[in-house]
Design a protein around this motif. Structure first.
Motif, PDB file in Angstrom:
ATOM      1  N   ILE A 105      -3.443  -6.106   5.907  1.00 42.86           N
ATOM      2  CA  ILE A 105      -2.708  -6.560   7.079  1.00 42.86           C
ATOM      3  C   ILE A 105      -1.267  -6.745   6.633  1.00 42.86           C
ATOM      4  O   ILE A 105      -0.931  -7.727   5.978  1.00 42.86           O
ATOM      5  N   ASP A 106      -0.412  -5.780   6.941  1.00 43.62           N
ATOM      6  CA  ASP A 106       0.948  -5.806   6.421  1.00 43.62           C
ATOM      7  C   ASP A 106       2.001  -6.131   7.468  1.00 43.62           C
ATOM      8  O   ASP A 106       3.198  -6.017   7.217  1.00 43.62           O
ATOM      9  N   SER A 107       1.561  -6.523   8.650  1.00 48.24           N
ATOM     10  CA  SER A 107       2.489  -6.908   9.706  1.00 48.24           C
ATOM     11  C   SER A 107       1.819  -7.925  10.614  1.00 48.24           C
ATOM     12  O   SER A 107       0.631  -7.812  10.904  1.00 48.24           O
ATOM     13  N   GLN A 108       2.585  -8.910  11.062  1.00 52.56           N
ATOM     14  CA  GLN A 108       2.013  -9.927  11.950  1.00 52.56           C
ATOM     15  C   GLN A 108       1.713  -9.353  13.329  1.00 52.56           C
ATOM     16  O   GLN A 108       0.992  -9.977  14.113  1.00 52.56           O
ATOM     17  N   ARG A 145       0.844  -1.183   0.000  1.00 51.21           N
ATOM     18  CA  ARG A 145       0.000   0.000   0.000  1.00 51.21           C
ATOM     19  C   ARG A 145       0.884   1.239   0.000  1.00 51.21           C
ATOM     20  O   ARG A 145       2.000   1.230   0.522  1.00 51.21           O
ATOM     21  N   ARG A 146       0.407   2.331  -0.586  1.00 49.00           N
ATOM     22  CA  ARG A 146       1.106   3.607  -0.560  1.00 49.00           C
ATOM     23  C   ARG A 146       0.328   4.595   0.294  1.00 49.00           C
ATOM     24  O   ARG A 146      -0.899   4.550   0.322  1.00 49.00           O
ATOM     25  N   ASP A 147       1.041   5.512   0.945  1.00 47.66           N
ATOM     26  CA  ASP A 147       0.381   6.529   1.760  1.00 47.66           C
ATOM     27  C   ASP A 147       0.065   7.786   0.952  1.00 47.66           C
ATOM     28  O   ASP A 147      -0.092   8.859   1.519  1.00 47.66           O
ATOM     29  N   PHE A 148      -0.030   7.633  -0.368  1.00 51.44           N
ATOM     30  CA  PHE A 148      -0.313   8.778  -1.230  1.00 51.44           C
ATOM     31  C   PHE A 148      -1.144   8.308  -2.415  1.00 51.44           C
ATOM     32  O   PHE A 148      -1.305   7.102  -2.643  1.00 51.44           O
ATOM     33  N   TYR A 149      -1.685   9.257  -3.134  1.00 47.91           N
ATOM     34  CA  TYR A 149      -2.467   8.979  -4.335  1.00 47.91           C
ATOM     35  C   TYR A 149      -1.544   9.022  -5.550  1.00 47.91           C
ATOM     36  O   TYR A 149      -0.518   9.714  -5.544  1.00 47.91           O
ATOM     37  N   LYS A 150      -1.935   8.310  -6.589  1.00 47.07           N
ATOM     38  CA  LYS A 150      -1.103   8.270  -7.792  1.00 47.07           C
ATOM     39  C   LYS A 150      -1.995   8.108  -9.020  1.00 47.07           C
ATOM     40  O   LYS A 150      -2.953   7.338  -9.006  1.00 47.07           O
ATOM     41  N   ILE A 151      -1.677   8.862 -10.069  1.00 51.10           N
ATOM     42  CA  ILE A 151      -2.365   8.727 -11.350  1.00 51.10           C
ATOM     43  C   ILE A 151      -1.301   8.431 -12.404  1.00 51.10           C
ATOM     44  O   ILE A 151      -0.302   9.158 -12.496  1.00 51.10           O
ATOM     45  N   LEU A 211      -5.744 -12.389  10.857  1.00 47.53           N
ATOM     46  CA  LEU A 211      -7.110 -12.064  10.437  1.00 47.53           C
ATOM     47  C   LEU A 211      -8.119 -12.217  11.562  1.00 47.53           C
ATOM     48  O   LEU A 211      -9.326 -12.123  11.338  1.00 47.53           O
ATOM     49  N   GLY A 212      -7.622 -12.457  12.760  1.00 48.22           N
ATOM     50  CA  GLY A 212      -8.500 -12.467  13.929  1.00 48.22           C
ATOM     51  C   GLY A 212      -9.087 -13.806  14.299  1.00 48.22           C
ATOM     52  O   GLY A 212     -10.003 -13.875  15.138  1.00 48.22           O
ATOM     53  N   LYS A 220     -10.727 -11.970   0.473  1.00 50.81           N
ATOM     54  CA  LYS A 220      -9.852 -11.215  -0.436  1.00 50.81           C
ATOM     55  C   LYS A 220      -8.487 -11.002   0.205  1.00 50.81           C
ATOM     56  O   LYS A 220      -7.435 -11.186  -0.432  1.00 50.81           O
ATOM     57  N   GLU A 221      -8.479 -10.622   1.487  1.00 48.89           N
ATOM     58  CA  GLU A 221      -7.213 -10.391   2.178  1.00 48.89           C
ATOM     59  C   GLU A 221      -6.469 -11.695   2.420  1.00 48.89           C
ATOM     60  O   GLU A 221      -5.246 -11.760   2.288  1.00 48.89           O
TER      61      GLU A 221
END
Length: 305
Positions: free
Chosen positions: A207-210, A50-56, A275-276, A255-256
């Motif tokens: 979920i990018d970290s355990q 994931r990015r913390d910004f928008y991109k076109i 994932l809980g 999906k995740e």
């Protein structure tokens, strides 16, 4: 492997030649960040995260865009929109890669306008379409706007970021013309509650970290956060989408789960906990019920594709 969300500074660290002007992370007169680039020297692949910004991006060249458990084959010019909620990666296929891309923060586009609520635009909205194939005329028109951006950002014009913001809005409007008009009808109150739920649901991922476990698992959990009665939430979601709140949660969990099985080297037990699911067998049963296949077999089959 899934990485933590990439910041603008991380992007520049990964692309040391991408910031020859030495722009700061808050370069637009203190109102966020904006930068624009040619794709001629872009990397042939980008990491899945994931990015913390928008991109076109205006992509001229072939490649494959991966997001969650899906991908899109880009076999002709395309305009792509990414937002901080959706992880993705890119793999170029053709040797020749042309076009342009710009990245910006939400605060840059909304600095002086309440009209552009990014998470409500179909181009950036959770669950919205973000890939559009363009014809020759559209490609040329959008390419010319990008060229003007690249020229303008190098100037010392005192109002250049206002002008760049206008160019950015123009690209967004050109893309919105490609959408069916019914996509822009006013939202009902039920639709508004549904939009808030879907946005909150998507914000739980990736979920990018355990060390980070999924917190919201039930319709009641979401109703509590949104300060609405669970029956009102369920009714609004059903009216707006035709699916129940529980179905949406289950589909997003699957999906995740698929994304983690495909893109991470975590064990199935580690994925289950993240994932809980208190016990891996619960996750196995849930995954098999939703997909008719076990997590292990899904990972094995995908590895041989």
């Amino acid at each position: 492997m899934i990485n933590k969300a990439e910041s603008i500074q991380d992007f520049y660290n990964r692309n040391p030649r991408a910031n020859p002007l030495g722009l700061s992370n808050n370069n637009a007169n203190g109102l966020g960040h904006f930068n624009v680039f040619s794709r001629e020297n872009c990397f042939r692949s980008t990491p899945y995260n994931r990015r913390d910004f928008y991109k076109i991006s205006l992509i001229i060249g072939t490649g494959r865009l991966y997001y969650a458990d899906k991908w899109i084959d880009i076999d002709r010019p395309a305009l792509l929109f990414s937002n901080p909620s959706v992880p993705y990666s890119w793999e170029a296929i053709s040797d020749k890669q042309e076009g342009y891309f710009c990245l910006f923060t939400g605060s840059f586009l909304q600095a002086d306008s309440q009209h552009f609520l990014l998470n409500q635009l179909p181009l950036f909205k959770v669950g919205g379409d973000f890939a559009y194939f363009v014809n020759d005329d559209q490609c040329q028109k959008i390419g010319e706007i990008f060229k003007k951006m690249m020229e303008e950002i190098k100037t010392n014009y005192v109002h250049k970021y206002d002008l760049l913001r206008n160019y950015l809005q123009l690209i967004i409007h050109e893309a919105m013309k490609m959408q069916p008009i019914q996509r822009y009808l006013p939202h009902s109150s039920a639709s508004r509650v549904c939009d808030l739920f879907l946005d909150l649901l998507e914000r739980q991922f990736p979920i990018d970290s355990q060390e980070r476990m999924l917190e919201l698992r039930s319709a009641q959990d979401y109703a509590n956060i949104l300060s609405v009665h669970v029956n009102h939430l369920n009714r609004s979601v059903k009216i707006s989408t035709g699916k129940t709140t529980t179905q949406h949660i289950a589909e997003r969990l699957i999906k995740e789960a698929k994304a983690l099985l495909i893109h991470s080297d975590w064990t199935i037990s580690e994925i289950a906990y993240s994932l809980g699911f208190a016990y891996p067998p619960y996750f196995n049963n849930f995954f098999r019920k939703q997909t008719k296949i076990s997590p292990g077999l899904f990972r094995e089959q995908y590895a041989h594709m």
